[in-house]
Design a protein around this motif. Structure first.
Motif, PDB file in Angstrom:
ATOM      1  N   ILE A  16       2.004   0.530  13.358  1.00 38.38           N
ATOM      2  CA  ILE A  16       0.649   0.220  12.877  1.00 38.38           C
ATOM      3  C   ILE A  16      -0.262   1.428  13.073  1.00 38.38           C
ATOM      4  O   ILE A  16      -1.033   1.795  12.175  1.00 38.38           O
ATOM      5  N   ASP A  17      -0.177   2.065  14.247  1.00 36.94           N
ATOM      6  CA  ASP A  17      -1.011   3.240  14.534  1.00 36.94           C
ATOM      7  C   ASP A  17      -0.734   4.376  13.556  1.00 36.94           C
ATOM      8  O   ASP A  17      -1.654   5.074  13.106  1.00 36.94           O
ATOM      9  N   MET A  18       0.562   4.574  13.213  1.00 40.55           N
ATOM     10  CA  MET A  18       0.925   5.626  12.277  1.00 40.55           C
ATOM     11  C   MET A  18       0.362   5.356  10.880  1.00 40.55           C
ATOM     12  O   MET A  18      -0.140   6.260  10.205  1.00 40.55           O
ATOM     13  N   ILE A  19       0.403   4.085  10.468  1.00 40.59           N
ATOM     14  CA  ILE A  19      -0.114   3.724   9.144  1.00 40.59           C
ATOM     15  C   ILE A  19      -1.632   3.861   9.108  1.00 40.59           C
ATOM     16  O   ILE A  19      -2.209   4.354   8.133  1.00 40.59           O
ATOM     17  N   LEU A  20      -2.309   3.443  10.187  1.00 39.55           N
ATOM     18  CA  LEU A  20      -3.765   3.567  10.251  1.00 39.55           C
ATOM     19  C   LEU A  20      -4.187   5.032  10.231  1.00 39.55           C
ATOM     20  O   LEU A  20      -5.207   5.391   9.637  1.00 39.55           O
ATOM     21  N   GLU A  27       5.727  -1.009   0.817  1.00 41.13           N
ATOM     22  CA  GLU A  27       6.299  -1.533   2.062  1.00 41.13           C
ATOM     23  C   GLU A  27       5.296  -1.448   3.208  1.00 41.13           C
ATOM     24  O   GLU A  27       5.192  -2.372   4.028  1.00 41.13           O
ATOM     25  N   GLU A  28       4.540  -0.344   3.272  1.00 42.75           N
ATOM     26  CA  GLU A  28       3.540  -0.190   4.337  1.00 42.75           C
ATOM     27  C   GLU A  28       2.416  -1.192   4.188  1.00 42.75           C
ATOM     28  O   GLU A  28       1.932  -1.756   5.181  1.00 42.75           O
ATOM     29  N   LYS A  29       1.987  -1.447   2.951  1.00 42.89           N
ATOM     30  CA  LYS A  29       0.936  -2.443   2.715  1.00 42.89           C
ATOM     31  C   LYS A  29       1.415  -3.836   3.116  1.00 42.89           C
ATOM     32  O   LYS A  29       0.674  -4.612   3.725  1.00 42.89           O
ATOM     33  N   GLU A  30       2.663  -4.164   2.768  1.00 41.35           N
ATOM     34  CA  GLU A  30       3.211  -5.471   3.132  1.00 41.35           C
ATOM     35  C   GLU A  30       3.339  -5.606   4.645  1.00 41.35           C
ATOM     36  O   GLU A  30       3.073  -6.671   5.213  1.00 41.35           O
ATOM     37  N   PHE A  31       3.748  -4.511   5.316  1.00 44.56           N
ATOM     38  CA  PHE A  31       3.870  -4.539   6.772  1.00 44.56           C
ATOM     39  C   PHE A  31       2.518  -4.808   7.429  1.00 44.56           C
ATOM     40  O   PHE A  31       2.406  -5.629   8.344  1.00 44.56           O
ATOM     41  N   THR A  82      -8.668  -7.813   8.136  1.00 41.00           N
ATOM     42  CA  THR A  82      -7.558  -8.345   8.929  1.00 41.00           C
ATOM     43  C   THR A  82      -6.201  -8.016   8.327  1.00 41.00           C
ATOM     44  O   THR A  82      -5.174  -8.232   8.978  1.00 41.00           O
ATOM     45  N   ASN A  83      -6.170  -7.515   7.101  1.00 41.79           N
ATOM     46  CA  ASN A  83      -4.916  -7.043   6.530  1.00 41.79           C
ATOM     47  C   ASN A  83      -4.488  -5.718   7.153  1.00 41.79           C
ATOM     48  O   ASN A  83      -3.320  -5.323   7.040  1.00 41.79           O
ATOM     49  N   ILE A  84      -5.429  -5.041   7.803  1.00 38.64           N
ATOM     50  CA  ILE A  84      -5.159  -3.719   8.363  1.00 38.64           C
ATOM     51  C   ILE A  84      -5.319  -3.686   9.877  1.00 38.64           C
ATOM     52  O   ILE A  84      -4.543  -3.047  10.575  1.00 38.64           O
ATOM     53  N   PHE A  85      -6.322  -4.387  10.387  1.00 37.40           N
ATOM     54  CA  PHE A  85      -6.617  -4.330  11.816  1.00 37.40           C
ATOM     55  C   PHE A  85      -6.284  -5.653  12.500  1.00 37.40           C
ATOM     56  O   PHE A  85      -6.163  -6.690  11.861  1.00 37.40           O
ATOM     57  N   ARG A  86      -6.172  -5.572  13.824  1.00 35.44           N
ATOM     58  CA  ARG A  86      -5.976  -6.775  14.632  1.00 35.44           C
ATOM     59  C   ARG A  86      -7.158  -7.724  14.412  1.00 35.44           C
ATOM     60  O   ARG A  86      -8.315  -7.280  14.393  1.00 35.44           O
TER      61      ARG A  86
END
Length: 290
Positions: free
Chosen positions: A261-265, A279-283, A90-94
């Motif tokens: 989110i899509d770009m980071i994934l 910053e990306e991890k925190e986002f 859940t830190n990465i996905f919906r």
């Protein structure tokens, strides 16, 4: 504030998987108390029978079996692993997507159990009886995390780090070994069904396809039946030539947030989770809490 109201307030503040863990614990305690004091086995109405005809009489058991456990260590182990896996995912996905993996894993594990019990000769895997426990859902999440972000690590016993892909290899090997030994074979068949679902979900997601989208819509429709209907009228805005004309500020911000989110994934799928900036991890972490 009374103690009951305090507990109710704390429950409301939990995320969805925290609530699932609490519900599992309550069901376990309630089932144990009713069985010990009143000799009333309520679990039999919710666990998954091995016979197809019995399942037709209680189709809800394809999902509800995942909320009942056979013993203290059974539920503790499953809920502990679920806690760690859900926190990572859940830190990465919906949260809804992670729920898809979990409940589809339970469903897939149950169907695997039924197929083996009714198609393969009974004495081959000894899958007759009933199936209970959330292990298939947990197995699906474990394989999903291991395939989608194999190099992500968990710190064990505050002493050393282990990659999820290595944990998955150990669990799958252990389950296959126990299956071949003839120990709790029906349960391990369900585990393998969960692993398969987790693998299929993650591998398709890496290709840009969410195989749980249909299941999510189905669950949203089902939940919608029990929600109070709003008496407010829907106002339809007329779209202009631009794709953003007529959208509210909130809708526009949501669109931009999802794009990020899509770009980071996509970056994770190509280079791994460790390639992200702080910053990306925190986002992603904050996005997972929404």
């Amino acid at each position: 504030m009374s103690s009951f109201q305090d507990l109710k307030f704390k429950y409301r503040r939990l995320d969805i998987f925290g609530k699932i863990i609490v519900i599992n614990a309550i069901i376990f305690i309630l089932s144990f108390v009713l069985s010990a004091l009143l000799k009333w086995n309520i679990a039999k109405y919710f666990v998954l029978p091995s016979d197809f005809m019995d399942v037709l009489m209680q189709p809800w058991s394809l999902i509800t079996y995942g909320f009942f456990h056979s013993g203290f260590w059974h539920i503790v182990f499953n809920m502990l692993l679920l806690f760690y896996l859900a926190r990572v995912a859940t830190n990465i996905f919906r949260p809804k997507m992670v729920l898809n993996v979990y409940f589809m894993g339970i469903l897939f594990g149950g169907l695997s159990y039924l197929i083996v019990a009714n198609v393969i000769p009974t004495d081959f895997f000894r899958a007759r009886g009933v199936l209970l426990g959330s292990s298939a859902g947990v197995s699906a999440l474990l394989m999903f995390v291991a395939v989608y972000m194999p190099d992500t690590q968990i710190r064990l016993f505050n002493a050393f780090n282990v990659k999820w892909k290595h944990i998955a290899v150990v669990f799958v090997t252990y389950d296959i070994f126990r299956l071949l030994l003839g120990l709790n074979q029906g349960g391990y068949i369900a585990h393998l069904g969960g692993y398969l679902l987790g693998y299929l979900y993650a591998s398709n997601l890496l290709k840009g396809k969410d195989i749980g989208a249909g299941f999510e819509r189905l669950m949203d429709t089902f939940v919608g039946w029990f929600k109070p209907k709003s008496k407010l009228k829907t106002v339809h805005r007329r779209k202009g030539k631009s794709g953003y004309t007529g959208k509210t500020k909130k809708e526009f911000e949501t669109f931009n947030k999802q794009k990020k989110i899509d770009m980071i994934l996509d970056k994770i799928s190509k280079s791994g989770y460790d390639s992200l900036t702080t910053e990306e991890k925190e986002f992603l972490f904050k996005a997972g809490q929404d």
